[in-house]
Design a protein around this motif. Sequence first.
Motif, PDB file in Angstrom:
ATOM      1  N   VAL A   1       0.836  -1.204   0.000  1.00 12.69           N
ATOM      2  CA  VAL A   1       0.000   0.000   0.000  1.00 12.69           C
ATOM      3  C   VAL A   1       0.867   1.248   0.000  1.00 12.69           C
ATOM      4  CG1 VAL A   1      -1.713   1.311   1.311  1.00 12.69           C
ATOM      5  CG2 VAL A   1      -1.943  -1.165   1.104  1.00 12.69           C
ATOM      6  N   ALA A   2       1.931   1.252   0.808  1.00 15.00           N
ATOM      7  CA  ALA A   2       2.818   2.418   0.860  1.00 15.00           C
ATOM      8  C   ALA A   2       3.436   2.699  -0.509  1.00 15.00           C
ATOM      9  CB  ALA A   2       3.906   2.203   1.907  1.00 15.00           C
TER      10      ALA A   2
ATOM     11  N   PHE B   1       3.045   7.231   6.864  1.00 14.41           N
ATOM     12  CA  PHE B   1       2.601   5.998   7.512  1.00 14.41           C
ATOM     13  C   PHE B   1       3.024   5.891   8.973  1.00 14.41           C
ATOM     14  CE2 PHE B   1       1.792   5.025   3.180  1.00 14.41           C
ATOM     15  CZ  PHE B   1       0.787   4.053   3.181  1.00 14.41           C
ATOM     16  N   THR B   2       3.958   6.711   9.409  1.00 12.47           N
ATOM     17  CA  THR B   2       4.497   6.554  10.762  1.00 12.47           C
ATOM     18  C   THR B   2       4.359   7.792  11.633  1.00 12.47           C
ATOM     19  OG1 THR B   2       6.733   7.256  10.096  1.00 12.47           O
ATOM     20  CG2 THR B   2       6.211   4.909   9.893  1.00 12.47           C
ATOM     21  N   GLY B   3       3.765   8.851  11.111  1.00 12.70           N
ATOM     22  CA  GLY B   3       3.771  10.119  11.831  1.00 12.70           C
ATOM     23  C   GLY B   3       2.733  10.267  12.920  1.00 12.70           C
ATOM     24  N   VAL B   4       1.655   9.482  12.884  1.00 16.12           N
ATOM     25  CA  VAL B   4       0.551   9.641  13.846  1.00 16.12           C
ATOM     26  C   VAL B   4       0.153   8.285  14.395  1.00 16.12           C
ATOM     27  CG1 VAL B   4      -1.817  10.448  14.183  1.00 16.12           C
ATOM     28  CG2 VAL B   4      -0.296  11.688  12.635  1.00 16.12           C
ATOM     29  N   ARG B   5      -0.049   8.222  15.706  1.00 16.40           N
ATOM     30  CA  ARG B   5      -0.512   7.001  16.357  1.00 16.40           C
ATOM     31  C   ARG B   5      -2.020   7.072  16.615  1.00 16.40           C
ATOM     32  NH1 ARG B   5       4.023   6.198  21.170  1.00 16.40           N
ATOM     33  NH2 ARG B   5       5.867   6.468  19.831  1.00 16.40           N
TER      34      ARG B   5
ATOM     35  N   LEU C   1       0.025   2.831  13.880  1.00 12.39           N
ATOM     36  CA  LEU C   1       0.399   4.010  13.109  1.00 12.39           C
ATOM     37  C   LEU C   1      -0.620   4.070  11.976  1.00 12.39           C
ATOM     38  CD1 LEU C   1       4.205   3.223  13.229  1.00 12.39           C
ATOM     39  CD2 LEU C   1       3.051   5.063  14.482  1.00 12.39           C
ATOM     40  N   VAL C   2      -0.197   4.022  10.724  1.00 16.32           N
ATOM     41  CA  VAL C   2      -1.125   3.815   9.614  1.00 16.32           C
ATOM     42  C   VAL C   2      -0.837   2.416   9.091  1.00 16.32           C
ATOM     43  CG1 VAL C   2      -1.826   4.542   7.303  1.00 16.32           C
ATOM     44  CG2 VAL C   2      -1.358   6.245   9.059  1.00 16.32           C
ATOM     45  N   GLY C   3      -1.683   1.470   9.462  1.00 14.27           N
ATOM     46  CA  GLY C   3      -1.478   0.068   9.126  1.00 14.27           C
ATOM     47  C   GLY C   3      -0.526  -0.595  10.100  1.00 14.27           C
ATOM     48  N   PHE C   4       0.726  -0.231  10.069  1.00 16.44           N
ATOM     49  CA  PHE C   4       1.745  -0.857  10.897  1.00 16.44           C
ATOM     50  C   PHE C   4       1.458  -0.662  12.393  1.00 16.44           C
ATOM     51  CE2 PHE C   4       3.802   0.507   6.947  1.00 16.44           C
ATOM     52  CZ  PHE C   4       4.283  -0.710   6.486  1.00 16.44           C
ATOM     53  N   GLU C   5       1.935  -1.612  13.196  1.00 18.58           N
ATOM     54  CA  GLU C   5       1.828  -1.460  14.642  1.00 18.58           C
ATOM     55  C   GLU C   5       2.879  -0.479  15.147  1.00 18.58           C
ATOM     56  OE1 GLU C   5       0.160  -5.405  16.712  1.00 18.58           O
ATOM     57  OE2 GLU C   5       2.117  -5.685  15.790  1.00 18.58           O
ATOM     58  N   THR C   6       2.479   0.339  16.120  1.00 19.14           N
ATOM     59  CA  THR C   6       3.435   1.180  16.825  1.00 19.14           C
ATOM     60  C   THR C   6       4.439   0.284  17.539  1.00 19.14           C
ATOM     61  OG1 THR C   6       1.614   2.717  17.250  1.00 19.14           O
ATOM     62  CG2 THR C   6       3.635   3.054  18.483  1.00 19.14           C
TER      63      THR C   6
END
Length: 380
Positions: A76-77, A293-297, A312-317
């Motif tokens: 997706v990214a 994809f990583t800027g907001v939890r 995060l966006v899709g990925f786990e924090t």
Amino acid sequence: MAQAHVAGEVAKGFEAVREEFAAVVAREPADAGAQLAVYQGGRRVVDLWAATDVQETGDELAPLYSITKGAAYLVVALLVQDGVLDLDREVAHYWPEFAAQGKGALTLRGLLQHRAGVVGVPGGASVEELADEQTLAARLAAQRPLWQPGTAYGYHALVIGALVGEVVRRATGRSVQEIYEERLRSPYGLDFYLGLPEKEAARTRDVLPMRPTPEQLAGLAAGVMGEAMRIAFNVEGTPDLTVYGNSPVVRANAPASAGGVGNARGVAGMYAAALTGLDGGPALLKPETLAQFTGVRTAGADVVTGEVEHFLVGFETQQVRYPYLGADAFGHCGAAGAEAWADPATGLTYAYTRRLFAFPGGAAAENLQLGEAVYRSARG
């Protein structure tokens, strides 16, 4: 079975990682099947596995469950980076049928953050139904959500791949699995498959059910599982996840939620290709793509698992579980105890896998110490 011993190698400066891995192997059953691989700046610096008299070589494959989600999100990214997908467009823009039952305003970003509210199939689904992603996606699109989409989030454990995959299919005419093979697995020779080839079956091992102690069993019996969790983890359908992971149809179809088969080398290499590039090659993802994809939890608690700031966006924090990592570290764990992450702050990518289910499922406890040993070694 003979006690396992540590095989493999580490780069200079990572000797402490071998020591920590040896401690893990010493306290686990010989058939746990642990593997650990780490890349730094695109170069493999840790390649370890638990070997027995069977003379395992570290290239054995096994079901990796939700580690698969990380591969789907990388696809997706790449499509967002290409301008094919837009995180802030409604899912229904790509997939009109998804708008049914009040889901029309949910964006792709919200879907990736597990905000859709269709966490699974009430009443349960068979393994075969979960492995048929297009049919499953159509069923979910028509479903009434458990909450108003966008107002809460909860882990769509066994269906997020079908949902995201249908968006990808509508936008490109191709599956997540096809794009992953073309842009990630094949070019880099990764030992992580979304669709296990027949020729790789001989080195693929079954995942083994957990062996809880009496005390752990008592704790499970005392626990209360809410409706959302029962639906999300398909308790009425396939409560034994080893049946799912070892199913030939799951291995062949590789549902993007949890159907991938691979090893630690393949997973760590996948994240290295995306984050830094491999062996001097360019990174697949640009910094601005990673930032999206990583800027907001996700704020607050996951209504399925109870985890705080879970996505995060899709990925786990990752920093919530592993506080030594950077705030934008991203990845995904797997049900049997596996963990995988990429840390932009250090250029590290990490993958730990095991075949014996760790109690109680999800990222095994040893990942905390293994990851810290990796981090400290990398920092000198």
